[in-house]
Design a protein around this motif. Sequence first.
Motif, short mmCIF file in Angstrom:
data_model
loop_
_atom_site.label_atom_id
_atom_site.label_comp_id
_atom_site.label_asym_id
_atom_site.label_seq_id
_atom_site.Cartn_x
_atom_site.Cartn_y
_atom_site.Cartn_z
N GLN A 185 0.85 -1.17 -0.05
CA GLN A 185 -0.04 0.11 0.04
C GLN A 185 0.87 1.09 0.07
OE1 GLN A 185 -2.92 0.21 -0.46
NE2 GLN A 185 -3.50 -1.75 -0.28
N PRO A 186 1.05 1.54 -1.36
CA PRO A 186 2.34 2.65 -1.20
C PRO A 186 1.75 4.04 -0.54
CG PRO A 186 1.38 2.31 -3.55
CD PRO A 186 1.05 1.39 -2.50
N GLY A 187 0.29 4.27 -0.40
CA GLY A 187 -0.05 5.57 0.29
C GLY A 187 0.85 6.84 0.06
N ASN A 188 1.16 7.39 0.69
CA ASN A 188 1.97 8.77 0.73
C ASN A 188 3.53 8.27 0.75
OD1 ASN A 188 2.50 11.52 0.52
ND2 ASN A 188 2.62 11.60 2.75
N SER A 189 3.97 6.99 0.67
CA SER A 189 5.39 6.93 0.89
C SER A 189 6.10 6.99 -0.73
CB SER A 189 5.27 5.50 1.01
OG SER A 189 4.81 5.03 2.45
N PRO A 190 7.25 7.14 -0.51
CA PRO A 190 7.97 7.38 -2.05
C PRO A 190 8.05 6.11 -2.71
CG PRO A 190 9.60 7.47 0.05
CD PRO A 190 8.10 7.44 0.59
N VAL A 191 7.86 6.09 -3.81
CA VAL A 191 8.15 5.07 -4.72
C VAL A 191 8.99 5.35 -6.15
CG1 VAL A 191 5.82 4.02 -4.22
CG2 VAL A 191 6.04 5.79 -6.20
N THR A 192 9.38 4.35 -6.58
CA THR A 192 10.36 4.67 -7.86
C THR A 192 9.46 4.72 -9.19
OG1 THR A 192 10.85 2.36 -8.18
CG2 THR A 192 12.19 3.92 -6.83
N LEU A 193 10.02 5.05 -10.27
CA LEU A 193 9.36 5.04 -11.56
C LEU A 193 8.94 3.68 -11.96
CD1 LEU A 193 11.25 7.83 -13.39
CD2 LEU A 193 8.87 7.93 -12.86
N VAL A 194 9.81 2.45 -11.89
CA VAL A 194 9.50 1.30 -12.09
C VAL A 194 8.33 0.63 -11.34
CG1 VAL A 194 10.53 -1.19 -11.84
CG2 VAL A 194 11.90 0.84 -13.10
N TYR A 195 8.33 1.04 -9.84
CA TYR A 195 7.42 0.53 -9.21
C TYR A 195 5.99 1.11 -9.56
CZ TYR A 195 4.66 -0.70 -5.14
OH TYR A 195 3.71 -1.01 -4.23
N LYS A 196 5.92 2.09 -9.95
CA LYS A 196 4.56 2.76 -10.65
C LYS A 196 4.29 2.01 -11.93
CE LYS A 196 2.27 7.05 -11.15
NZ LYS A 196 1.08 6.08 -10.98
N VAL A 197 5.30 1.55 -12.88
CA VAL A 197 5.07 0.77 -14.00
C VAL A 197 4.25 -0.71 -13.42
CG1 VAL A 197 5.98 -0.24 -15.85
CG2 VAL A 197 6.83 1.82 -15.44
N TYR A 198 4.77 -1.09 -12.45
CA TYR A 198 4.63 -2.76 -11.95
C TYR A 198 3.16 -2.43 -11.51
CZ TYR A 198 3.90 -5.74 -8.09
OH TYR A 198 3.52 -6.48 -7.12
N ARG A 199 2.83 -1.30 -10.54
CA ARG A 199 1.74 -1.07 -10.00
C ARG A 199 0.31 -0.95 -10.96
NH1 ARG A 199 0.28 -1.66 -4.62
NH2 ARG A 199 -1.77 -0.79 -4.35
N ASP A 200 0.66 0.04 -11.97
CA ASP A 200 -0.17 0.37 -12.75
C ASP A 200 -0.43 -0.94 -13.91
OD1 ASP A 200 -0.61 2.95 -11.56
OD2 ASP A 200 0.26 3.96 -13.26
N GLY A 201 0.40 -1.57 -14.38
CA GLY A 201 0.29 -2.81 -14.99
C GLY A 201 -0.32 -3.80 -14.42
#
Lengths: 293, 431
Positions: A239-255
């Motif tokens: 649950q990333p919430g307000n935590s920092p994430v990296t661009l790849v994590y976002k790719v993984y999350r959205d995909g």
Amino acid sequence: MEKSQFQNPWFPYLLLLPQMGIIAVFFLWPAAEAIKSSFYLEDPFFGNATFVGLDNYRDALSASDYKRTAWFTAIFTVLVSVLSLALGLMLAVSADRVLRGQSTYKTLLMWVYAIAPPVAGLIGVMLFDQHIGPLVDFVAIFGWEMRVGVNYWDTGLAMIIVSTWKQVPYCFIFFLSGLQSIPTSVKEAAKVDCRSETRRFWSITFPLLAPTTFFLMILNITYAMFETFGTIDLIVKDQPGNSPVTLVYKVYRDGFRGNDLGGSSAQSVILMIIVLLLTIVQFRLIEKRVHYN
Amino acid sequence: MKNLKLAAAIAAAVSCGPALAQTEIVWWHAHGGQLGETVNSIAEQFNASQSEIVLTPVFKGGYEDTLTATIAAFRAGEQPNIVQVFDAGAATIIGAQGAVIPAEDLMTQAGVEFDANNYISGVRYFYADSEGKMVGMPFNSSTPILYYNIAALEKAGVEPPKTWEEFESIAPAIVDAGYIPLAQSHSPWIWTENFHSRHNLPFASNNNGFDGSDGTKILVNNDAIKMHFSKVKEWLDKGWYAYYGAGWGDNQTPFENSEVAMWLGSSGSFGGLLNSVDFEFSATYLPYWEAITSEPTQTFIGGAALFALTGHSDEENKATAEFFKFLSSTDVQKFWHKETGYVPITTAAYEAAKAEGYYDEKPQAEIGIKQLSLPSGDNSKGYRMGFYVQIRDVMNREYGRIFAGETDVESAFNVIEEEGNKLLDRFSKTN
């Protein structure tokens, strides 16, 4: 030197074929697919795709947190790459100097690398847990109320430490073998000329390790940018919430979590371009300063 | 034990002779650990109850993993007969026209008896289409309720709150008693989605999204919820509420450790709490704002439902229908309810558990069902929105920023509305 060592001029290409085949199947083809689907919005079940032009790119870049994510990715990548390099080198130099029980030290230092990433991630998560984490209790002694998962930079710091910890042994192994391949004659000659160990290190040992350092730098950047999303997912507990994430994590999350294939592809293409540019810069600017024997 | 059962099953199969070929169906689910054991036990009970069908349950990881695996399998033409899909993924699977056989159609076509009225009202509609036809078969259903530490409230000399106004009046006494008054485990589910249904407020246009994804807009940027979050931020600053991040467990732990007196969690958390705490606790309805409504309505379910996927033979579909019927039966529902703490999905199972005196013994287990059976309103059925996993991510992020003081309530809800609508618009283009 004789020009051709092969009877048949096609033979070397035949030998290259398996490698090229692997690159085509596991890199070129998926990359082409990603570029294609980045221009579409797709129904995940049936693959009915609607062409949307550059919409996916526009949406990705205009998201309110994109800049923040990109900025964190940059800081994260630089810190993880440099810290693992520095710590790996420091430990390798120290282990190389140890005379007694050297193999024990080496084994202990390489140990972490043998731990499966999810397990290492879990250990890291436990160390930083806001309720039971021993490291959190430790820094509390100094009045630092560390809250991983709540405070942005506390969480970021935990990610950087765990990711670095995973990568240090890798750098250590390469630096150690690099150190051991420096000829004793060179070292001894240097000892005669210069008494200061620090100066000897910076003017003889370090330049001789330059190819290793360059190689590790590229690998560390790739590691920090692409291979840390498992650790990040474990630290934010899915649950990333307000935590920092990296661009790849976002790719993984959205995909993979959100089933937004088009949006996720567009983000990965952007990332691909960044890495391409970065690699060109590295090879053009830095490699010139690296001397291979 | 397992071997014995297997031997029995084989013996049964053999004695029936080869004339009766067995139909094999596969069920992908997202329950590991203790819950997974209970799922396996239901499958075993089903297989033992008849001889024509063999059901194989397969654990596919978390909710999102299961949905992603299903999509991949579907595109390869190797989808299972039944898959468990969670609340936030409902729009994805129901929106994929032709991927799912609605549970109601499946059962009627197979000639299996089905009556939608047998299902508890708060459970019935969440996975239904706009006409109220049940598309998914509700499986693990839970709803947000307020748990409280009895000793903590007694020490403070207060009663559990029915409304948030009451909460504000008792919070100082709880602080004086040495507890943090409140924690909460899922802001999008409890304080956003169910906030709207509890106060009967519209959450999305197009009948809360049930009428289709075209032009659906999220209506989250309203005064009621902004008032709520302004209050929550005040509570946080006063020490009446503590925020431990977006993860579920991090917010539950302080309640289990008796640091927090009241915790908003899931009715399905009940079984786990019984094992993990050593103090007496009870539960009550999700509080509401009297300033917003004097007639609070029911909440809706979270959790997941089972979906029958297309692309299988009539024979297998009939077998799936038989399993859905078995799953809805009173005994199985009662077993599932008692074993896990999830609410029973049928009125009959609820009545049966009540008749047995189960709730005299464990009154907390009844709160969720009673809350789901409260009066309904036009907006209390739930919602249907696509790319909802990402919308929840945006909510969690913005709520975290409010609590960290990085943004104010007004701008946070502007961002949620804007990004939510952008995602909904993107989703409507995928279909």
